[in-house]
Design a protein around this motif. Structure first.
Motif, PDB file in Angstrom:
ATOM      1  N   HIS A 123       4.669  -0.409 -13.165  1.00 50.05           N
ATOM      2  CA  HIS A 123       3.438   0.668 -13.191  1.00 50.05           C
ATOM      3  C   HIS A 123       3.890   1.797 -14.089  1.00 50.05           C
ATOM      4  CE1 HIS A 123       1.415   4.507 -10.610  1.00 50.05           C
ATOM      5  NE2 HIS A 123       1.646   3.417  -9.848  1.00 50.05           N
ATOM      6  N   LYS A 162       0.468  -0.668   0.143  1.00 51.21           N
ATOM      7  CA  LYS A 162       0.008   0.402  -0.144  1.00 51.21           C
ATOM      8  C   LYS A 162       0.438   1.398   0.390  1.00 51.21           C
ATOM      9  CE  LYS A 162      -4.563  -2.045   1.537  1.00 51.21           C
ATOM     10  NZ  LYS A 162      -5.138  -2.212   3.136  1.00 51.21           N
ATOM     11  N   ASP A 163       1.914   1.703   1.199  1.00 52.40           N
ATOM     12  CA  ASP A 163       2.644   2.534   0.994  1.00 52.40           C
ATOM     13  C   ASP A 163       3.278   2.361   0.053  1.00 52.40           C
ATOM     14  OD1 ASP A 163       4.391   0.666   0.982  1.00 52.40           O
ATOM     15  OD2 ASP A 163       6.271   1.395   1.836  1.00 52.40           O
ATOM     16  N   ASP A 203       1.574   6.489  -7.165  1.00 51.66           N
ATOM     17  CA  ASP A 203      -0.213   7.524  -7.256  1.00 51.66           C
ATOM     18  C   ASP A 203       0.305   8.808  -8.009  1.00 51.66           C
ATOM     19  OD1 ASP A 203      -0.669   4.614  -8.411  1.00 51.66           O
ATOM     20  OD2 ASP A 203      -2.192   4.049  -6.200  1.00 51.66           O
ATOM     21  N   GLU A 204       0.463   8.741  -7.127  1.00 54.55           N
ATOM     22  CA  GLU A 204       0.718  10.499  -6.441  1.00 54.55           C
ATOM     23  C   GLU A 204       1.918  10.876  -7.084  1.00 54.55           C
ATOM     24  OE1 GLU A 204       0.110  10.605  -1.817  1.00 54.55           O
ATOM     25  OE2 GLU A 204      -1.919   9.366  -1.970  1.00 54.55           O
ATOM     26  N   GLN A 228       2.408   2.235  -3.309  1.00 54.68           N
ATOM     27  CA  GLN A 228       1.344   2.179  -4.572  1.00 54.68           C
ATOM     28  C   GLN A 228       1.208   3.541  -4.589  1.00 54.68           C
ATOM     29  OE1 GLN A 228       0.081  -0.408  -6.566  1.00 54.68           O
ATOM     30  NE2 GLN A 228      -0.711   1.277  -7.606  1.00 54.68           N
ATOM     31  N   LYS A 229       0.756   3.992  -3.242  1.00 49.47           N
ATOM     32  CA  LYS A 229       0.639   5.327  -2.950  1.00 49.47           C
ATOM     33  C   LYS A 229       1.137   6.537  -3.547  1.00 49.47           C
ATOM     34  CE  LYS A 229      -1.513   8.682   1.148  1.00 49.47           C
ATOM     35  NZ  LYS A 229      -0.795   9.878   1.334  1.00 49.47           N
ATOM     36  N   TYR A 230       2.713   6.157  -3.121  1.00 53.79           N
ATOM     37  CA  TYR A 230       4.059   6.745  -3.315  1.00 53.79           C
ATOM     38  C   TYR A 230       3.932   6.731  -5.441  1.00 53.79           C
ATOM     39  CZ  TYR A 230       8.850   9.071  -3.606  1.00 53.79           C
ATOM     40  OH  TYR A 230      10.196   9.607  -3.922  1.00 53.79           O
ATOM     41  N   LYS A 264      12.386   8.355  -1.732  1.00 48.97           N
ATOM     42  CA  LYS A 264      12.431   6.945  -0.839  1.00 48.97           C
ATOM     43  C   LYS A 264      12.848   5.801  -0.839  1.00 48.97           C
ATOM     44  CE  LYS A 264       7.873   4.290  -0.095  1.00 48.97           C
ATOM     45  NZ  LYS A 264       8.152   4.655   1.779  1.00 48.97           N
TER      46      LYS A 264
END
Length: 432
Positions: free
Chosen positions: A354, A278-279, A285-286, A281-283, A341
């Motif tokens: 991605h 999730k972390d 996607d945004e 994916q969020k990083y 990151k």
């Protein structure tokens, strides 16, 4: 048909039409990248319904019922002490050749040969009454381990984790004219200048001399100690290889002759992308302006970058609009910019799939190269040793890679490569 499908069909044809063949896989290397390739073969065979036994330093977390691990405990520890020194193997094309010759024909074969054949778990297997229909062995300084085939009276298949070399060519009689087949430790491709062909020929002859007169006698000794009651000699076992699989693909390799039983299966490890944590994916996607993924592979550790080279990347990254994912094995990174990151491990294939990932900074290994090309991501290559120089050079010539020389890593050189890439991406967008 992809590499996995070809491999499964050919192997099924080799061991017969009956389902449920018993297959022994010898995956001895402690390098994770080597294991990934070998495990891909063995998992594919298990998925096809065969009974698979795997001798390896790595074990599956949730193996299927027809997949058995025999763990080579101690192998990872025996090879760990080299990790910090791997960046020291970098040299010029010729310099790197001599460095790698020392490494490949020196300590490493002795560690692998002795540890595997004398390991208690392996001795137990050899002393058992088990039968196997096929033996698969990695072809990487492992000639003594081909003796498992004669011991269990089974056909032998070998696989290379990179392309073809003298180690694999000799097994099935594949010719490799040095006039256009470059030695894998040189940064040459198929279109060599006269000087490069001359150097390539000299290097190939030197490699042959060391291989025949120094290296193979050591492997013969390991073979005779490990298999004292061998039915056939070491030399005869070397000639009894049914198939050789290569981790390369004609689309990104150079033209060369192959014997009919030498087959390219490059990209066999590339799986259908899975959901990201999730972390991550969020990083991704945004990331409004896209993401750069930076990974030096499983053996080379980014945390061992010299401070000046590490800071050169950080200074350039800090001025980019893009976000950066850096596989960095130390969770504390001084001067870490807000748009960077870090994690000690990342699911590389899933990240490269991605759509927000725009660039892959890599050491030029074949696993990462095949995954990046599968997902259409350009690369900046920082080759250090082995076949990495050749892989990056092919990418530069084909137009999907830039070269960033490790010895020339400065804030200026990193910024230059970054500028070149984003300008190329802008031009491609204008013409798409």
């Amino acid at each position: 048909m992809n590499g996995r499908g070809i491999f499964t069909l050919v192997t099924i044809g080799l061991v017969g039409y009956a389902s449920g063949a018993r297959i022994l896989g010898i995956l001895p290397m402690g390098a994770k990248s080597h294991n990934i390739i070998g495990a891909a073969y063995m998992k594919a065979l298990a998925a096809a319904g065969h009974e698979v036994t795997v001798v390896s330093p790595y074990t599956l977390k949730s193996p299927p019922k027809n997949y058995r691990d025999i763990e080579l405990t101690g192998m990872l520890e025996a090879m760990d002490d080299q990790e910090q020194n791997l960046f020291n193997y970098k040299g010029s094309s010729i310099g790197s050749f001599f460095i790698m010759m020392y490494v490949l024909y020196g300590k490493l074969p002795e560690v692998v040969g002795k540890l595997v054949l004398q390991h208690p778990n392996v001795v137990t297997l050899l002393n058992s009454n088990e039968k196997f229909d096929l033996v698969i062995v990695e072809s990487f300084l492992t000639e003594s381990l081909y003796g498992f085939a004669q011991h269990f009276d089974a056909p032998l298949v070998t696989y290379s984790t990179f392309g073809n070399s003298m180690w694999t060519n000799d097994l099935v009689g594949t010719p490799a004219p040095p006039s256009h087949v470059a030695h894998f430790l040189l940064s040459y491709a198929d279109r060599m200048t006269f000087w490069e062909r001359l150097v390539n020929t000299a290097v190939t002859i030197l490699d042959r001399v060391v291989f025949e007169w120094y290296y193979l006698p050591k492997q013969r000794e390991f073979y005779e100690v490990g298999f004292p009651n061998a039915r056939i000699s070491f030399e005869d076992q070397m000639k009894n290889v049914s198939l050789v699989f290569l981790n390369q693909h004609f689309s990104v390799s150079s033209p060369r002759p192959y014997a009919p039983n030498m087959i390219e299966v490059g990209g066999i490890q590339v799986e259908k992308p899975k959901a990201l944590p999730k972390d991550l994916q969020k990083y991704l996607d945004e990331a409004e302006h896209g993401v750069i993924y930076f990974c030096m592979g499983s053996n080379l550790k980014s945390k061992f970058f010299p401070v000046d080279k590490r800071n050169a990347f950080l200074k350039v990254f800090s001025k980019l609009k893009e976000r950066v994912l850096w596989k960095f094995e130390d969770e504390t990174l001084p001067n870490q910019p807000d748009n960077v990151k870090i994690q000690a491990w990342m699911p590389q294939n899933d990240i490269l799939a991605h759509p927000k990932v725009k660039l892959f900074i890599t050491h030029g290994g074949l696993l990462g190269t095949s995954e990046s090309l599968t997902h259409g991501k350009p690369m900046v290559g920082i080759p250090i040793f082995g076949d990495q120089m050749m892989n990056v050079e092919k990418g530069v010539r084909a137009g999907y890679s830039y070269l960033l020389d490790y010895d020339d890593i400065t804030e200026e050189s990193v910024r230059k490569r970054s500028t070149q890439f984003w300008e190329l991406l802008r031009i491609r967008r204008l013409h798409s």
